[in-house]
Scaffold this motif. Structure first.
Motif, PDB file in Angstrom:
ATOM      1  N   LEU A 158       0.835  -1.194   0.000  1.00  0.00           N
ATOM      2  CA  LEU A 158       0.000   0.000   0.000  1.00  0.00           C
ATOM      3  C   LEU A 158       0.873   1.249   0.000  1.00  0.00           C
ATOM      4  O   LEU A 158       1.957   1.281   0.597  1.00  0.00           O
ATOM      5  CB  LEU A 158      -0.919   0.004   1.213  1.00  0.00           C
ATOM      6  CG  LEU A 158      -1.974  -1.103   1.242  1.00  0.00           C
ATOM      7  CD1 LEU A 158      -2.716  -1.092   2.576  1.00  0.00           C
ATOM      8  CD2 LEU A 158      -2.955  -0.920   0.092  1.00  0.00           C
ATOM      9  N   THR A 159       0.392   2.262  -0.673  1.00  0.00           N
ATOM     10  CA  THR A 159       1.206   3.479  -0.837  1.00  0.00           C
ATOM     11  C   THR A 159       1.344   4.236   0.476  1.00  0.00           C
ATOM     12  O   THR A 159       2.442   4.652   0.864  1.00  0.00           O
ATOM     13  CB  THR A 159       0.568   4.392  -1.895  1.00  0.00           C
ATOM     14  OG1 THR A 159       0.434   3.663  -3.108  1.00  0.00           O
ATOM     15  CG2 THR A 159       1.430   5.618  -2.141  1.00  0.00           C
ATOM     16  N   ASN A 160       0.252   4.395   1.169  1.00  0.00           N
ATOM     17  CA  ASN A 160       0.260   5.195   2.399  1.00  0.00           C
ATOM     18  C   ASN A 160      -0.086   4.311   3.586  1.00  0.00           C
ATOM     19  O   ASN A 160      -1.222   3.876   3.724  1.00  0.00           O
ATOM     20  CB  ASN A 160      -0.743   6.346   2.296  1.00  0.00           C
ATOM     21  CG  ASN A 160      -0.382   7.316   1.189  1.00  0.00           C
ATOM     22  OD1 ASN A 160       0.790   7.627   0.994  1.00  0.00           O
ATOM     23  ND2 ASN A 160      -1.392   7.799   0.481  1.00  0.00           N
ATOM     24  N   LEU A 161       0.893   4.006   4.399  1.00  0.00           N
ATOM     25  CA  LEU A 161       0.693   3.210   5.597  1.00  0.00           C
ATOM     26  C   LEU A 161       0.636   4.115   6.818  1.00  0.00           C
ATOM     27  O   LEU A 161       1.365   5.108   6.921  1.00  0.00           O
ATOM     28  CB  LEU A 161       1.824   2.201   5.764  1.00  0.00           C
ATOM     29  CG  LEU A 161       1.965   1.144   4.656  1.00  0.00           C
ATOM     30  CD1 LEU A 161       3.201   0.293   4.910  1.00  0.00           C
ATOM     31  CD2 LEU A 161       0.716   0.279   4.620  1.00  0.00           C
ATOM     32  N   LEU A 162      -0.235   3.774   7.740  1.00  0.00           N
ATOM     33  CA  LEU A 162      -0.311   4.568   8.971  1.00  0.00           C
ATOM     34  C   LEU A 162       0.995   4.520   9.745  1.00  0.00           C
ATOM     35  O   LEU A 162       1.398   5.480  10.398  1.00  0.00           O
ATOM     36  CB  LEU A 162      -1.452   4.035   9.840  1.00  0.00           C
ATOM     37  CG  LEU A 162      -2.875   4.214   9.290  1.00  0.00           C
ATOM     38  CD1 LEU A 162      -3.880   3.623  10.263  1.00  0.00           C
ATOM     39  CD2 LEU A 162      -3.170   5.693   9.050  1.00  0.00           C
ATOM     40  N   ALA A 163       1.671   3.358   9.636  1.00  0.00           N
ATOM     41  CA  ALA A 163       2.937   3.237  10.360  1.00  0.00           C
ATOM     42  C   ALA A 163       3.997   4.196   9.842  1.00  0.00           C
ATOM     43  O   ALA A 163       4.974   4.502  10.539  1.00  0.00           O
ATOM     44  CB  ALA A 163       3.445   1.803  10.253  1.00  0.00           C
ATOM     45  N   ALA A 164       3.797   4.678   8.605  1.00  0.00           N
ATOM     46  CA  ALA A 164       4.794   5.592   8.031  1.00  0.00           C
ATOM     47  C   ALA A 164       4.625   7.020   8.526  1.00  0.00           C
ATOM     48  O   ALA A 164       5.509   7.873   8.338  1.00  0.00           O
ATOM     49  CB  ALA A 164       4.698   5.544   6.513  1.00  0.00           C
ATOM     50  N   LEU A 165       3.489   7.326   9.138  1.00  0.00           N
ATOM     51  CA  LEU A 165       3.269   8.681   9.658  1.00  0.00           C
ATOM     52  C   LEU A 165       4.090   8.909  10.923  1.00  0.00           C
ATOM     53  O   LEU A 165       4.258   7.999  11.744  1.00  0.00           O
ATOM     54  CB  LEU A 165       1.795   8.877   9.972  1.00  0.00           C
ATOM     55  CG  LEU A 165       0.833   9.038   8.789  1.00  0.00           C
ATOM     56  CD1 LEU A 165      -0.605   9.068   9.296  1.00  0.00           C
ATOM     57  CD2 LEU A 165       1.153  10.300   8.003  1.00  0.00           C
ATOM     58  N   PRO A 166       4.561  10.105  11.081  1.00  0.00           N
ATOM     59  CA  PRO A 166       5.231  10.428  12.351  1.00  0.00           C
ATOM     60  C   PRO A 166       4.208  10.441  13.476  1.00  0.00           C
ATOM     61  O   PRO A 166       3.008  10.490  13.248  1.00  0.00           O
ATOM     62  CB  PRO A 166       5.839  11.807  12.089  1.00  0.00           C
ATOM     63  CG  PRO A 166       5.022  12.389  10.987  1.00  0.00           C
ATOM     64  CD  PRO A 166       4.586  11.229  10.135  1.00  0.00           C
ATOM     65  N   ASP A 167       4.710  10.370  14.692  1.00  0.00           N
ATOM     66  CA  ASP A 167       3.798  10.360  15.838  1.00  0.00           C
ATOM     67  C   ASP A 167       2.948  11.606  15.886  1.00  0.00           C
ATOM     68  O   ASP A 167       1.787  11.556  16.340  1.00  0.00           O
ATOM     69  CB  ASP A 167       4.598  10.216  17.129  1.00  0.00           C
ATOM     70  CG  ASP A 167       5.259   8.853  17.225  1.00  0.00           C
ATOM     71  OD1 ASP A 167       4.794   7.920  16.503  1.00  0.00           O
ATOM     72  OD2 ASP A 167       6.221   8.704  17.988  1.00  0.00           O
ATOM     73  N   GLU A 168       3.498  12.723  15.438  1.00  0.00           N
ATOM     74  CA  GLU A 168       2.731  13.962  15.394  1.00  0.00           C
ATOM     75  C   GLU A 168       2.782  14.492  13.966  1.00  0.00           C
ATOM     76  O   GLU A 168       3.601  15.350  13.629  1.00  0.00           O
ATOM     77  CB  GLU A 168       3.297  14.981  16.378  1.00  0.00           C
ATOM     78  CG  GLU A 168       3.190  14.523  17.829  1.00  0.00           C
ATOM     79  CD  GLU A 168       3.699  15.575  18.805  1.00  0.00           C
ATOM     80  OE1 GLU A 168       4.086  16.665  18.329  1.00  0.00           O
ATOM     81  OE2 GLU A 168       3.701  15.314  20.015  1.00  0.00           O
ATOM     82  N   PRO A 169       1.937  13.945  13.100  1.00  0.00           N
ATOM     83  CA  PRO A 169       1.996  14.362  11.691  1.00  0.00           C
ATOM     84  C   PRO A 169       1.596  15.820  11.527  1.00  0.00           C
ATOM     85  O   PRO A 169       0.674  16.302  12.183  1.00  0.00           O
ATOM     86  CB  PRO A 169       0.987  13.429  11.016  1.00  0.00           C
ATOM     87  CG  PRO A 169       0.072  12.997  12.112  1.00  0.00           C
ATOM     88  CD  PRO A 169       0.904  12.959  13.353  1.00  0.00           C
ATOM     89  N   GLN A 170       2.337  16.484  10.684  1.00  0.00           N
ATOM     90  CA  GLN A 170       2.075  17.892  10.416  1.00  0.00           C
ATOM     91  C   GLN A 170       1.162  18.002   9.203  1.00  0.00           C
ATOM     92  O   GLN A 170       1.551  18.431   8.118  1.00  0.00           O
ATOM     93  CB  GLN A 170       3.403  18.630  10.184  1.00  0.00           C
ATOM     94  CG  GLN A 170       4.377  18.552  11.334  1.00  0.00           C
ATOM     95  CD  GLN A 170       3.797  19.169  12.608  1.00  0.00           C
ATOM     96  OE1 GLN A 170       3.239  20.281  12.576  1.00  0.00           O
ATOM     97  NE2 GLN A 170       3.947  18.454  13.723  1.00  0.00           N
ATOM     98  N   LEU A 171      -0.058  17.521   9.378  1.00  0.00           N
ATOM     99  CA  LEU A 171      -1.016  17.531   8.292  1.00  0.00           C
ATOM    100  C   LEU A 171      -2.282  18.212   8.758  1.00  0.00           C
ATOM    101  O   LEU A 171      -2.663  18.140   9.934  1.00  0.00           O
ATOM    102  CB  LEU A 171      -1.364  16.100   7.840  1.00  0.00           C
ATOM    103  CG  LEU A 171      -0.217  15.228   7.306  1.00  0.00           C
ATOM    104  CD1 LEU A 171      -0.691  13.812   7.097  1.00  0.00           C
ATOM    105  CD2 LEU A 171       0.314  15.815   5.991  1.00  0.00           C
ATOM    106  N   SER A 172      -2.942  18.833   7.783  1.00  0.00           N
ATOM    107  CA  SER A 172      -4.235  19.429   8.110  1.00  0.00           C
ATOM    108  C   SER A 172      -5.253  18.306   8.275  1.00  0.00           C
ATOM    109  O   SER A 172      -5.019  17.147   7.901  1.00  0.00           O
ATOM    110  CB  SER A 172      -4.671  20.390   7.003  1.00  0.00           C
ATOM    111  OG  SER A 172      -4.906  19.662   5.798  1.00  0.00           O
ATOM    112  N   ALA A 173      -6.404  18.655   8.816  1.00  0.00           N
ATOM    113  CA  ALA A 173      -7.458  17.662   8.998  1.00  0.00           C
ATOM    114  C   ALA A 173      -7.871  17.044   7.667  1.00  0.00           C
ATOM    115  O   ALA A 173      -8.083  15.827   7.552  1.00  0.00           O
ATOM    116  CB  ALA A 173      -8.665  18.311   9.684  1.00  0.00           C
ATOM    117  N   GLN A 174      -7.961  17.865   6.618  1.00  0.00           N
ATOM    118  CA  GLN A 174      -8.355  17.358   5.313  1.00  0.00           C
ATOM    119  C   GLN A 174      -7.312  16.411   4.749  1.00  0.00           C
ATOM    120  O   GLN A 174      -7.635  15.366   4.185  1.00  0.00           O
ATOM    121  CB  GLN A 174      -8.591  18.535   4.351  1.00  0.00           C
ATOM    122  CG  GLN A 174      -9.183  18.153   3.017  1.00  0.00           C
ATOM    123  CD  GLN A 174     -10.587  17.578   3.145  1.00  0.00           C
ATOM    124  OE1 GLN A 174     -11.316  17.946   4.072  1.00  0.00           O
ATOM    125  NE2 GLN A 174     -10.941  16.672   2.246  1.00  0.00           N
TER     126      GLN A 174
END
Length: 239
Positions: free
Chosen positions: A37-53
């Motif tokens: 899968l392209t986007n895995l949750l495990a690949a996100l940092p503990d505090e992702p710098q992403l907007s809600a959208q």
């Protein structure tokens, strides 16, 4: 990192391959395989710098990849089914006929069909023969059924000798084998009576007469003696 752009890039990377396969006229199921899968949750940092959208899009990207892959497999399956149906229709015209078969195979199939037909016909003939033989045996038994017996006269004017059936013919004779005796005047001890045609003297004095239950014997006038007292008689009745 923008989840939508990454998902679109992965999808776009697959699309040229799909179009190239379809142009060759034979889409392949393997092109829809997802190695990872392209986007895995495990690949996100503990505090992702992403907007809600962006975070929502990231979470939705993996199910979207699966949906596209499954739909692609379904589309390829439908296309392949249509193609195979077309090949069958063009090649066999919806039916496999004998000329399409290898001659040796056609001969074997025909031989098996002939053997099966002959075996079925033979079984039918054997069954019919058994049924006919059974009917014949039963008919012969009925045709040849007889009853034999003896009785001793009791001197009554008429007497029923019971058989339990209506005979076609009855032959009565004295125990000495004669049906009449011509010593001092002729005396009648029996004779051959048919159903509807009794043995009689002068047409009106009964000697032996067939009845529904057996046959009648008589004694009268000294010379009708098919039931003469203390005299033994033998008879044979034909059913």
């Amino acid at each position: 990192m923008h989840p939508k752009s990454e998902g679109s890039a992965a999808a776009d990377a697959r699309q040229p391959g799909i179009r190239r396969r379809e142009r060759r006229g034979f889409p392949l199921f393997s092109q829809h395989k997802i190695a990872a899968l392209t986007n895995l949750l495990a690949a996100l940092p503990d505090e992702p710098q992403l907007s809600a959208q962006e975070l929502k899009a990231y979470f939705d990207s993996s199910p979207e990849e699966l949906r596209r892959a499954v739909n692609g497999v379904c589309d390829d399956g439908a296309a392949l089914e249509t193609k195979v149906d077309g090949i069958i229709a063009r090649t066999f015209d919806a039916a496999v006929t004998e000329p399409m078969l290898d001659p040796a195979l056609a001969g074997k199939l025909n031989a098996k069909a002939d053997t099966a037909a002959l075996a079925q016909a033979q079984a039918g003939l054997e069954q019919a023969d058994r049924a006919m033989q059974s009917d014949l045996d039963a008919g012969l038994a009925r045709k040849c059924e007889i009853a034999t017996g003896a009785y001793i006269g009791n001197g009554t004017a008429s007497r029923l000798i019971s058989l339990g059936f209506r005979a076609k013919a009855v032959l009565v004779a004295s125990q000495y084998g004669f049906t009449g005796y011509g010593g001092n005047g002729y005396m009648f001890y029996g004779g051959l009576a048919l159903d509807g045609h009794p043995v009689s003297y002068n047409g009106n004095e009964m000697i032996v007469k067939v009845d529904a239950a057996g046959f009648y014997v008589y004694t009268s006038n000294g010379y009708i003696r098919s039931n003469y007292a203390d005299t033994k008689y033998h008879y044979i009745a034909f059913r």
